[in-house]
Motif scaffolding. Structure first.
Motif, mmCIF file in Angstrom:
data_model
loop_
_atom_site.group_PDB
_atom_site.id
_atom_site.type_symbol
_atom_site.label_atom_id
_atom_site.label_comp_id
_atom_site.label_asym_id
_atom_site.label_seq_id
_atom_site.Cartn_x
_atom_site.Cartn_y
_atom_site.Cartn_z
ATOM 1 N N LEU A 35 0.661 -1.101 -0.048
ATOM 2 C CA LEU A 35 -0.500 0.201 -0.120
ATOM 3 C C LEU A 35 0.657 1.096 -0.025
ATOM 4 N N SER A 36 2.051 1.702 1.217
ATOM 5 C CA SER A 36 2.469 2.272 1.149
ATOM 6 C C SER A 36 3.293 1.932 2.093
ATOM 7 N N HIS A 37 5.122 2.228 1.777
ATOM 8 C CA HIS A 37 6.068 2.349 3.388
ATOM 9 C C HIS A 37 6.648 3.798 3.705
ATOM 10 N N GLU A 38 5.931 4.606 2.864
ATOM 11 C CA GLU A 38 6.546 6.311 2.935
ATOM 12 C C GLU A 38 5.318 7.272 3.707
ATOM 13 N N ALA A 48 -3.971 5.943 9.740
ATOM 14 C CA ALA A 48 -4.402 5.451 10.090
ATOM 15 C C ALA A 48 -5.167 6.160 8.663
ATOM 16 N N LEU A 49 -5.330 7.795 8.614
ATOM 17 C CA LEU A 49 -5.960 8.864 7.697
ATOM 18 C C LEU A 49 -5.880 7.419 6.494
ATOM 19 N N PHE A 50 -4.597 7.157 6.177
ATOM 20 C CA PHE A 50 -4.646 6.453 4.571
ATOM 21 C C PHE A 50 -4.981 4.615 5.157
ATOM 22 N N ALA A 181 -4.595 16.581 6.183
ATOM 23 C CA ALA A 181 -2.766 15.882 5.188
ATOM 24 C C ALA A 181 -3.466 17.117 3.713
ATOM 25 N N LEU A 182 -2.296 16.605 3.582
ATOM 26 C CA LEU A 182 -1.290 17.794 3.021
ATOM 27 C C LEU A 182 -0.753 16.957 2.069
#
Length: 264
Positions: A35-38, A48-50, A181-182
């Motif tokens: 999904l993401s590691h960033e 949590a938002l992601f 988020a930005l």
């Protein structure tokens, strides 16, 4: 075949993600996706938002979609006495440290177990890399169909750690929310639900001391001034065409944003 979806703050440079994948793939035939590691290091709220944003895309259709196991390792308390939990809801499984990561994605319908059965962990595991030594083998066990009951006792949802987060305050003529988020493009993503506005043309957005009255249906505008749109998550975003609204407004996450019903 199960799908194991990884979300971490590990980055791509070090061996951490690859080691987790090796453990999982050696123990089951699941597909593993990134999904993401960033996620910014230690940023539990961002993770949590992601997770809340992407989980609906993985809901398995009733006619037999893949079972998805989310493995979320953003874990400032690794090696401490914080719990590891496995939660199931809407056909999805979430495996995460009990540090608030699941605060925004679970509802009161979730069934949660504390992962305490050490027979599912790697032997002689490290206290500093539980992503490999605990989360990965447990994820593989779940992918093989091991029921959560074998991982440990069921626990009440109310006992889970929660992030401090206040939902937007909504009244007839004013909605007060926050920047949550930005994004990579500099869009300022708020938690103000677009549905609460009804007709967006009747509202003005106030953020960082700037009044934004221009509403657009997409990001490509002729004006160089900030405007607001309905983002893909169904909340209000502040944008600038081909530029960074976050930089122009000099705004940060959790800044107050207010939608005001206008008289125009």
């Amino acid at each position: 075949m199960a799908l194991v979806a990884l979300l971490t703050d590990f980055g791509a440079r070090d061996h951490y993600v690859a080691s987790m994948k090796g453990v999982i793939l050696n123990r089951c035939d699941a597909r593993v996706v990134d999904l993401s590691h960033e996620i910014p290091p230690y940023d539990v709220f961002a993770a949590a938002l992601f997770l809340r944003s992407v989980a609906p895309a993985f809901y398995a259709p009733e006619n037999g979609g893949e079972a998805t196991i989310f493995v979320i390792v953003v874990d400032p308390g690794v090696g401490t006495e914080r719990r590891i939990v496995a939660a199931r809801e809407n056909g999805l499984t979430f495996l995460a440290p009990d540090n608030g990561l699941l605060s925004l994605v679970l509802t009161d319908r979730a069934v949660v177990h504390s992962v305490e059965n050490e027979s599912w962990f790697l032997p002689n595991g490290s206290r500093t890399f539980e992503g490999r030594d605990r989360f990965a083998p447990v994820a593989a066990a779940l992918a093989r169909g091991i029921p959560p009951e074998e991982l440990g006792p069921r626990i009440e949802l109310e006992t889970l750690s929660r992030l401090y987060y206040e939902e937007p305050s909504i009244s007839e003529d004013s909605i007060v929310g926050r920047v949550v988020a930005l994004d990579h493009f500099g869009n300022v993503i708020t938690d103000i639900p677009a549905l609460a506005l009804g007709d967006p043309m009747q509202w003005t957005i106030s953020a960082a001391g700037v009044q934004i009255s221009s509403f657009a249906e997409h990001y490509q505008q002729d004006s160089e001034e900030p405007f607001f749109v309905v983002g893909s998550s169904g909340t209000i975003e502040i944008s600038i065409a081909n530029g960074s609204a976050a930089a122009v407004l000099q705004i940060r996450r959790f800044a107050r944003v207010e939608a005001l019903r206008s008289t125009r």
